[in-house]
Scaffold this motif. Sequence first.
Motif, mmCIF file in Angstrom:
data_model
loop_
_atom_site.group_PDB
_atom_site.id
_atom_site.type_symbol
_atom_site.label_atom_id
_atom_site.label_comp_id
_atom_site.label_asym_id
_atom_site.label_seq_id
_atom_site.Cartn_x
_atom_site.Cartn_y
_atom_site.Cartn_z
ATOM 1 N N ALA A 177 1.044 3.882 -3.016
ATOM 2 C CA ALA A 177 0.657 5.266 -2.740
ATOM 3 C C ALA A 177 1.797 6.225 -3.030
ATOM 4 O O ALA A 177 1.591 7.321 -3.558
ATOM 5 C CB ALA A 177 0.203 5.390 -1.281
ATOM 6 N N ASN A 178 3.015 5.808 -2.703
ATOM 7 C CA ASN A 178 4.187 6.658 -2.944
ATOM 8 C C ASN A 178 4.397 6.900 -4.435
ATOM 9 O O ASN A 178 4.604 8.023 -4.880
ATOM 10 C CB ASN A 178 5.417 6.010 -2.326
ATOM 11 C CG ASN A 178 6.653 6.863 -2.498
ATOM 12 O OD1 ASN A 178 6.685 8.003 -2.058
ATOM 13 N ND2 ASN A 178 7.650 6.337 -3.165
ATOM 14 N N ASN A 224 -9.499 6.403 -3.152
ATOM 15 C CA ASN A 224 -8.457 6.328 -4.180
ATOM 16 C C ASN A 224 -7.653 5.043 -4.084
ATOM 17 O O ASN A 224 -7.182 4.514 -5.079
ATOM 18 C CB ASN A 224 -7.517 7.539 -4.072
ATOM 19 C CG ASN A 224 -8.147 8.790 -4.603
ATOM 20 O OD1 ASN A 224 -9.080 8.728 -5.405
ATOM 21 N ND2 ASN A 224 -7.683 9.939 -4.156
ATOM 22 N N LEU A 225 -7.461 4.543 -2.861
ATOM 23 C CA LEU A 225 -6.656 3.335 -2.636
ATOM 24 C C LEU A 225 -7.527 2.306 -1.936
ATOM 25 O O LEU A 225 -8.069 2.572 -0.860
ATOM 26 C CB LEU A 225 -5.425 3.665 -1.774
ATOM 27 C CG LEU A 225 -4.463 2.517 -1.485
ATOM 28 C CD1 LEU A 225 -3.829 2.019 -2.778
ATOM 29 C CD2 LEU A 225 -3.363 2.964 -0.508
ATOM 30 N N THR A 277 1.642 9.074 -6.099
ATOM 31 C CA THR A 277 1.753 10.519 -5.834
ATOM 32 C C THR A 277 3.077 11.065 -6.289
ATOM 33 O O THR A 277 3.391 12.207 -6.041
ATOM 34 C CB THR A 277 1.575 10.787 -4.333
ATOM 35 O OG1 THR A 277 2.538 10.005 -3.596
ATOM 36 C CG2 THR A 277 0.182 10.430 -3.879
ATOM 37 N N GLU A 319 0.831 -1.211 0.000
ATOM 38 C CA GLU A 319 0.000 0.000 0.000
ATOM 39 C C GLU A 319 0.857 1.250 0.000
ATOM 40 O O GLU A 319 0.616 2.194 -0.753
ATOM 41 C CB GLU A 319 -0.907 -0.002 1.230
ATOM 42 C CG GLU A 319 -1.990 -1.050 1.201
ATOM 43 C CD GLU A 319 -2.678 -1.228 2.551
ATOM 44 O OE1 GLU A 319 -3.520 -2.110 2.682
ATOM 45 O OE2 GLU A 319 -2.334 -0.473 3.484
ATOM 46 N N HIS A 338 -5.161 1.745 -7.081
ATOM 47 C CA HIS A 338 -4.992 3.155 -6.716
ATOM 48 C C HIS A 338 -5.448 4.001 -7.896
ATOM 49 O O HIS A 338 -4.884 3.918 -8.988
ATOM 50 C CB HIS A 338 -3.538 3.462 -6.379
ATOM 51 C CG HIS A 338 -3.382 4.772 -5.639
ATOM 52 N ND1 HIS A 338 -3.711 5.986 -6.191
ATOM 53 C CD2 HIS A 338 -2.932 5.032 -4.382
ATOM 54 C CE1 HIS A 338 -3.486 6.942 -5.332
ATOM 55 N NE2 HIS A 338 -3.000 6.393 -4.214
#
Length: 783
Positions: free
Chosen positions: A81-82, A163-164, A85, A77, A188
Amino acid sequence: MKNLFTKRFASHNLQFTGHYRRNLIVFLLITSLPGILIGVILFFVSKSQMEKELHTVHQNHLYKTMDSIQEQFSYIEFLLANWATDVNFSTDYENIDLKNDYKRVRQIYKTLLYLENSNPFIGHVELFINQEEPIVFSKSGYRLINDTKTLDSYQQFLTNDNNLFWSPTLLEVEQGYKDRYAPLGLVHNLANTRFTSYGSILVYMDKDKLAELLKSPYEAGSVFLISNQNHWVFADPEQVRPSELEKAIYDEIEGRPGKKEPLLFYFDKMEYTVTYDSFSRLGEQWYYVSIAPLTTITAPVVFISKVFIILCSILLLAAIFLSFFASKKLYNPVETLLKKINNEGKTTKNEFDFIENQWNDLSSESENLRGRLERQLPDLREGFLLQLFQGYLHAFTEKELLERMQHFGLKKGQKYLILFIQLFGLSKLQGKFLAGDEGLVTFLAGNVTKELMHQMNITGQIINFHDLSLGLFITIPQEETQEEIEAKTHQLSETMITSINGICHMDVVIGISRITNTIQEIHSIFEETKNALSLRKWKDYNQIIVIEKMDHLFQQEDTVEFPFAIEKETIQAIRLRNEDEAIKRLRAFFQTLSEKNVSTAMVKQSALQLLGNIHQIALQAGLMDENIMNKGVQLYKKLWELNDPLEMSQWFEAKVVRSIVQELSQKQDQRMRIVVEEVVHYLQENYMKDISLDYCADQVNLHPTILSRVFKEVSGWNFIDFLTNIRLMKARELLIKTDTRINQIAEHIGYKPSYFNRLFKKSEGITPSEFRKVNQKKKSFIS
């Protein structure tokens, strides 16, 4: 060994008998009896005890597996996510042009490949972009989505409120994925600058890796995950639906809200132990359930218990007959050892008195070893701080470093300050110390510093680098103010300089770091403090440099005019193998630099430039073979390590000038050098004339071809290049020191203006007029 035991135990005055053997016979008989009792008790309690142990094993396996699941899911996760973004995905890919945006498409491939290889649990990664022509990227390429059903499967993810999120329907987007990846995946959604979801990153879990993570510790066991949305994930990669047993157990768990204790479950005439717990991932509640049959596990234990009772009965009968003989065999080594220890042959009523005395002696030795360890603790602490200073502990967290510091006797909750002490002037003490005594001098300075710290009641640790430098790690209570710390450190620094000057007869420069509360910053502020010493003024031998007050040093940092003329004379002397003249000019070079009182860094930079030009001579003369090249690398490193002006000059003489001059002298004939010197002198005096190689060859009575070859061997230059260099050097001098017009300078040195401009730009990279402007600015800045 015999003498050692005799010396230790001779004072006991022991007399040995068979007391231990008699007790041993009784002991062997008594120890045989509990075997039967244990077997009977084990028979009756093994089943219930085994159930408890199995519950414990299940519980431990559950916690361990849940921790692994949480860790892997959290990592994936966080990773997704990293990257989602990241600046590479912050660009609006909603209308990406596959034909023209090659770099962006290539970046997408690289990112997807990195994501897929970053974790073994990730089986496949895709990027879906919902544009006019929907497209799906993967590491192997991209494909356009023309099928409405497939497009609907992808677009359903864009409507999710989060979003995730984890999705059990990820395999439905492509029919071929069902046999290749796990049913659970991570999605995501990507938003554009209008905060509208224009695409999704889809992470498919590796089917076998997830099954291995969920695998039951028992062959007949079963493990599964189920969410509050009734989505099932099984340990068996081939299983797609829950069994009747799993459904019944899940119904039982749902009927026990709030309870997570293990339970026994009866199903189809079999008894099962069930262990379960729940966890939350991205707003969704999951149950982890582990099932194992009790009856198949406890049956072997009951059988073994029965066998154990029979064996214990047999052993009891055997023990009665064997105790006598076994006791003799067991006692023989003890008897032999006691005979070797006691040379006087005396006996005692109880051998255990001897064992007790021996134990007391060993305890005494243990205390001695503990005392030695405490005495070695300062050295261990210094080793730890040395690793911390040099950055070898960067992988440890702040908490781990604090724990280690406490192990070495350092308090936590302190502020930290570093002093870096550099000694100079060893070459001036040749009567007291020899080359290679740097470690001895550093040790002496360290003892002086330690005594001063004790007198001033400063808590800290000295790190000896054994190269005329010390590190001082000071711990300061949190309640001390900035002014108190500055006053104390300045007083310590000034006292250290005075004491080391008087005792060691060495000059001292001390760098004082900024204060920090974080141990992880120790390495960086140490390097910062150490590097700051390069700003010390060349002629100010004793200095204190405070990192937090370095602005004035940068403001005072001036530029020094490089002594080109002396460098030219030095290089020329080396080229002509005139060792005395080269050393004389070298000393003048360093004397000119030292008179400017600039920083050490600027002097080193000038010295490195000189070393590079000298190596250029050796390269042109054909002396730079592999061994000399390797030696040259070491010379640059050694020169950078030198800090004392006298040592730097002496090192240049011994390791550079004499060595290269000797190599050049062995390579060239004396007569040829004289001839070339005549030619060089003539060129330097008549460079403005129309000079040719043939004319010079006639002057020295040599064939032009021979003169050309000898000139190259001796000077390292082609004849024309050397003449051109002389003329250009004169042109640079006239451009810098005079206001003579460029056309007149060209004619003065023997060139036409147009050819001179092209030749000068080819050599310097800029035109003569630009060269004059740049150097006039430098002159005005220095003045």
